[in-house]
Design a protein around this motif. Sequence first.
Motif, PDB file in Angstrom:
ATOM      1  N   LYS A 153       0.734  -1.121  -0.058  1.00 30.27           N
ATOM      2  CA  LYS A 153      -0.050  -0.030  -0.110  1.00 30.27           C
ATOM      3  C   LYS A 153       0.833   1.259   0.133  1.00 30.27           C
ATOM      4  O   LYS A 153       0.609   2.458  -0.868  1.00 30.27           O
ATOM      5  CB  LYS A 153      -0.678  -0.092   1.274  1.00 30.27           C
ATOM      6  N   ALA A 154       1.930   1.397   0.858  1.00 33.86           N
ATOM      7  CA  ALA A 154       2.696   2.402   0.621  1.00 33.86           C
ATOM      8  C   ALA A 154       3.600   2.722  -0.354  1.00 33.86           C
ATOM      9  O   ALA A 154       3.629   3.721  -0.870  1.00 33.86           O
ATOM     10  CB  ALA A 154       3.944   2.204   1.876  1.00 33.86           C
ATOM     11  N   LEU A 155       3.769   1.563  -1.115  1.00 33.12           N
ATOM     12  CA  LEU A 155       4.452   1.398  -2.409  1.00 33.12           C
ATOM     13  C   LEU A 155       3.483   2.208  -3.622  1.00 33.12           C
ATOM     14  O   LEU A 155       4.086   3.084  -4.274  1.00 33.12           O
ATOM     15  CB  LEU A 155       4.879   0.253  -3.189  1.00 33.12           C
ATOM     16  N   LEU A 156       2.303   1.858  -3.492  1.00 36.61           N
ATOM     17  CA  LEU A 156       1.239   2.651  -4.496  1.00 36.61           C
ATOM     18  C   LEU A 156       1.140   3.890  -4.175  1.00 36.61           C
ATOM     19  O   LEU A 156       0.927   4.549  -5.167  1.00 36.61           O
ATOM     20  CB  LEU A 156      -0.017   1.690  -4.462  1.00 36.61           C
ATOM     21  N   LYS A 157       1.201   4.173  -2.689  1.00 36.71           N
ATOM     22  CA  LYS A 157       1.079   5.750  -2.461  1.00 36.71           C
ATOM     23  C   LYS A 157       2.204   6.275  -3.157  1.00 36.71           C
ATOM     24  O   LYS A 157       1.969   7.680  -3.567  1.00 36.71           O
ATOM     25  CB  LYS A 157       0.783   5.849  -0.930  1.00 36.71           C
ATOM     26  N   THR A 158       3.124   6.052  -2.947  1.00 35.88           N
ATOM     27  CA  THR A 158       4.458   6.637  -3.333  1.00 35.88           C
ATOM     28  C   THR A 158       4.076   6.930  -5.199  1.00 35.88           C
ATOM     29  O   THR A 158       4.667   7.953  -5.628  1.00 35.88           O
ATOM     30  CB  THR A 158       5.768   6.040  -3.299  1.00 35.88           C
ATOM     31  N   LEU A 159       3.722   5.957  -5.757  1.00 34.19           N
ATOM     32  CA  LEU A 159       3.780   5.882  -7.167  1.00 34.19           C
ATOM     33  C   LEU A 159       2.527   6.883  -7.458  1.00 34.19           C
ATOM     34  O   LEU A 159       2.629   7.720  -8.660  1.00 34.19           O
ATOM     35  CB  LEU A 159       3.170   4.579  -7.641  1.00 34.19           C
ATOM     36  N   ASP A 160       1.479   6.915  -6.680  1.00 31.07           N
ATOM     37  CA  ASP A 160       0.438   7.913  -6.928  1.00 31.07           C
ATOM     38  C   ASP A 160       1.015   9.490  -6.648  1.00 31.07           C
ATOM     39  O   ASP A 160       0.782  10.167  -7.619  1.00 31.07           O
ATOM     40  CB  ASP A 160      -0.734   7.664  -5.740  1.00 31.07           C
ATOM     41  N   ILE A 161       2.014   9.888  -5.695  1.00 31.40           N
ATOM     42  CA  ILE A 161       2.444  11.040  -5.479  1.00 31.40           C
ATOM     43  C   ILE A 161       3.397  11.222  -6.871  1.00 31.40           C
ATOM     44  O   ILE A 161       3.485  12.346  -7.317  1.00 31.40           O
ATOM     45  CB  ILE A 161       3.178  11.110  -4.406  1.00 31.40           C
ATOM     46  N   SER A 162       3.924  10.493  -7.256  1.00 31.99           N
ATOM     47  CA  SER A 162       4.930  10.473  -8.497  1.00 31.99           C
ATOM     48  C   SER A 162       4.186  10.663  -9.658  1.00 31.99           C
ATOM     49  O   SER A 162       4.661  11.784 -10.482  1.00 31.99           O
ATOM     50  CB  SER A 162       5.960   9.025  -8.579  1.00 31.99           C
ATOM     51  N   LEU A 163       3.226  10.089  -9.946  1.00 37.06           N
ATOM     52  CA  LEU A 163       2.444  10.442 -11.070  1.00 37.06           C
ATOM     53  C   LEU A 163       1.881  11.678 -11.003  1.00 37.06           C
ATOM     54  O   LEU A 163       1.504  12.385 -12.124  1.00 37.06           O
ATOM     55  CB  LEU A 163       1.246   9.380 -11.374  1.00 37.06           C
ATOM     56  N   HIS A 164       1.503  12.250  -9.863  1.00 33.78           N
ATOM     57  CA  HIS A 164       0.792  13.507  -9.417  1.00 33.78           C
ATOM     58  C   HIS A 164       2.023  14.823  -9.979  1.00 33.78           C
ATOM     59  O   HIS A 164       1.568  15.680 -10.705  1.00 33.78           O
ATOM     60  CB  HIS A 164       0.573  13.714  -8.111  1.00 33.78           C
ATOM     61  N   ASN A 165       3.169  14.414  -9.513  1.00 33.48           N
ATOM     62  CA  ASN A 165       4.226  15.340  -9.626  1.00 33.48           C
ATOM     63  C   ASN A 165       4.853  15.577 -10.900  1.00 33.48           C
ATOM     64  O   ASN A 165       5.441  16.697 -11.425  1.00 33.48           O
ATOM     65  CB  ASN A 165       5.293  15.274  -8.597  1.00 33.48           C
ATOM     66  N   ARG A 166       5.127  14.329 -11.619  1.00 36.29           N
ATOM     67  CA  ARG A 166       5.983  14.403 -12.955  1.00 36.29           C
ATOM     68  C   ARG A 166       5.489  15.139 -13.987  1.00 36.29           C
ATOM     69  O   ARG A 166       3.925  15.269 -14.161  1.00 36.29           O
ATOM     70  CB  ARG A 166       6.034  12.988 -13.274  1.00 36.29           C
ATOM     71  N   ASP A 167       6.046  15.839 -14.658  1.00 41.07           N
ATOM     72  CA  ASP A 167       5.857  16.683 -15.732  1.00 41.07           C
ATOM     73  C   ASP A 167       4.790  17.748 -15.293  1.00 41.07           C
ATOM     74  O   ASP A 167       3.828  18.157 -16.082  1.00 41.07           O
ATOM     75  CB  ASP A 167       5.347  15.666 -16.985  1.00 41.07           C
ATOM     76  N   SER A 168       5.015  18.303 -14.227  1.00 40.05           N
ATOM     77  CA  SER A 168       3.820  19.158 -13.672  1.00 40.05           C
ATOM     78  C   SER A 168       4.277  20.768 -13.604  1.00 40.05           C
ATOM     79  O   SER A 168       3.542  21.465 -13.099  1.00 40.05           O
ATOM     80  CB  SER A 168       3.372  18.923 -12.260  1.00 40.05           C
ATOM     81  N   VAL A 169       5.456  20.928 -14.214  1.00 42.71           N
ATOM     82  CA  VAL A 169       5.930  22.391 -14.160  1.00 42.71           C
ATOM     83  C   VAL A 169       6.306  22.708 -15.639  1.00 42.71           C
ATOM     84  O   VAL A 169       6.993  22.174 -16.074  1.00 42.71           O
ATOM     85  CB  VAL A 169       7.473  22.400 -13.152  1.00 42.71           C
ATOM     86  N   ASP A 170       5.371  23.653 -15.902  1.00 42.39           N
ATOM     87  CA  ASP A 170       5.723  24.116 -17.416  1.00 42.39           C
ATOM     88  C   ASP A 170       6.576  25.512 -17.390  1.00 42.39           C
ATOM     89  O   ASP A 170       6.032  26.503 -17.784  1.00 42.39           O
ATOM     90  CB  ASP A 170       4.115  24.346 -17.940  1.00 42.39           C
ATOM     91  N   ILE A 171       7.859  25.329 -17.144  1.00 41.84           N
ATOM     92  CA  ILE A 171       8.726  26.325 -17.007  1.00 41.84           C
ATOM     93  C   ILE A 171      10.189  25.957 -17.721  1.00 41.84           C
ATOM     94  O   ILE A 171      10.340  24.895 -17.786  1.00 41.84           O
ATOM     95  CB  ILE A 171       9.092  27.227 -15.768  1.00 41.84           C
ATOM     96  N   GLU A 172      10.821  27.057 -18.364  1.00 41.86           N
ATOM     97  CA  GLU A 172      12.175  26.805 -18.795  1.00 41.86           C
ATOM     98  C   GLU A 172      13.271  27.155 -17.437  1.00 41.86           C
ATOM     99  O   GLU A 172      13.051  27.993 -17.080  1.00 41.86           O
ATOM    100  CB  GLU A 172      12.432  27.790 -19.878  1.00 41.86           C
ATOM    101  N   PHE A 173      13.858  26.180 -17.330  1.00 38.34           N
ATOM    102  CA  PHE A 173      14.832  26.445 -16.211  1.00 38.34           C
ATOM    103  C   PHE A 173      15.941  26.798 -16.670  1.00 38.34           C
ATOM    104  O   PHE A 173      16.652  26.748 -17.636  1.00 38.34           O
ATOM    105  CB  PHE A 173      15.206  24.646 -15.679  1.00 38.34           C
ATOM    106  N   LYS A 174      16.505  27.923 -15.736  1.00 33.38           N
ATOM    107  CA  LYS A 174      17.589  28.869 -16.162  1.00 33.38           C
ATOM    108  C   LYS A 174      18.640  28.542 -15.399  1.00 33.38           C
ATOM    109  O   LYS A 174      19.849  28.987 -15.628  1.00 33.38           O
ATOM    110  CB  LYS A 174      17.077  30.192 -15.595  1.00 33.38           C
ATOM    111  N   SER A 175      18.918  27.195 -14.391  1.00 33.95           N
ATOM    112  CA  SER A 175      19.981  27.001 -13.853  1.00 33.95           C
ATOM    113  C   SER A 175      19.868  25.348 -13.759  1.00 33.95           C
ATOM    114  O   SER A 175      18.813  24.986 -13.361  1.00 33.95           O
ATOM    115  CB  SER A 175      20.377  27.625 -12.426  1.00 33.95           C
ATOM    116  N   LEU A 176      21.084  24.768 -13.454  1.00 33.97           N
ATOM    117  CA  LEU A 176      21.029  23.454 -13.171  1.00 33.97           C
ATOM    118  C   LEU A 176      20.684  23.066 -11.657  1.00 33.97           C
ATOM    119  O   LEU A 176      19.807  22.112 -11.494  1.00 33.97           O
ATOM    120  CB  LEU A 176      22.420  22.790 -13.491  1.00 33.97           C
ATOM    121  N   GLU A 177      20.820  23.999 -11.212  1.00 34.84           N
ATOM    122  CA  GLU A 177      20.500  24.022  -9.426  1.00 34.84           C
ATOM    123  C   GLU A 177      19.103  23.810  -9.338  1.00 34.84           C
ATOM    124  O   GLU A 177      18.407  22.881  -8.509  1.00 34.84           O
ATOM    125  CB  GLU A 177      20.933  24.886  -8.526  1.00 34.84           C
ATOM    126  N   ARG A 178      18.355  24.722 -10.222  1.00 38.59           N
ATOM    127  CA  ARG A 178      16.877  24.716 -10.385  1.00 38.59           C
ATOM    128  C   ARG A 178      16.202  23.433 -10.931  1.00 38.59           C
ATOM    129  O   ARG A 178      15.117  22.930 -10.559  1.00 38.59           O
ATOM    130  CB  ARG A 178      16.424  26.011 -10.697  1.00 38.59           C
TER     131      ARG A 178
END
Length: 330
Positions: A153-178
């Motif tokens: 159950k914990a493994l699937l919860k982590t997967l859910d969070i991952s699917l929610h967060n992946r590819d969720s930022v529509d910006i151009e990154f200006k530095s490697l640190e960010r």
Amino acid sequence: MAPFASQIIDTTSVPTYFSSFPVKNSQLEALQTIEDALRVTIQSCTVPGTRERKKAEYRHTNPAGHLFGLCFSTAEKDRLKYVVQFIEFLCIVDDVMEDLPFGEACIEHAILRQALYKKYDGDQYAGLAAGGMKTFLREMRIDLLGQDDPNNKALLKTLDISLHNRDSVDIEFKSLERYIPYRKTNFDYDFVCQLIRWSSTIPLQLAEQEEKIARKYENSIGIIVGLSNDYFSWEMERKQPTDRIRNAVAVLMKEYNLPDKQARSMLKGIIVDEEEKARRLRTDIDANETLSNDLKNYVVALELFAAGYSFWCATSPRYHRPQTEEDLAN
């Protein structure tokens, strides 16, 4: 149940592999398990003749070693099939979503996540792209939650969070640190770490102080694998028709006003430096007799994952002989 037997790989004949981490491969014994799990996943999540099916099949044509035998040699025999199914599922999701405009990709990820909740089992809407992937993920959830293991159950919860967060930022990154935190997120790295622990029967949560050490080592390995993927996949990704290129080479080009060859060379140096940090930390962990075998085994598993993945990227036809639009159309 023990892992499949694995063998050390001689990497000296592969000049593109620049890591000093040792590589192991369990493919000799594990191949049937890997191929069976792959067949089920690819047939369930893609349609014959489509771009996604062709990409998935081409991904596993590396004569130097199989992705799963190289990266997950510490997985228990009875859990390796789940590792293959989860990782291949995420690879197919990535192939599908990167071809969609950003807004559509976000919607499709949300539709996929419904498969992880019983309350949505009556909802058959498969979106414009989720299709068989949603059904496949639902069946995996039912299978795992039907077993007597609270870690599932914990493994699937982590997967859910991952699917929610992946590819969720529509910006151009200006530095490697960010960019690096985004890269690890889009690599589903938190889920991969949990999957490595789960499949190797290492506790998903260690004692407080050991967990801090584990997270520090995870961070270095995450940087290494994420940036190694960017380094080797650059030639393929720079030619893809997409509204967003997510690659550290492109970030460094913008940050330092560099041509791509210089940026790629700079990225290689950054990966090597991070690997040295990880090596020093592992030496300290190994020398500390008060630390548990669980932590030490986890560090070994993470290093083998990074080594196997870097070796696979360094030898993969997917990155060195990318499929053309003509290949994908025919």
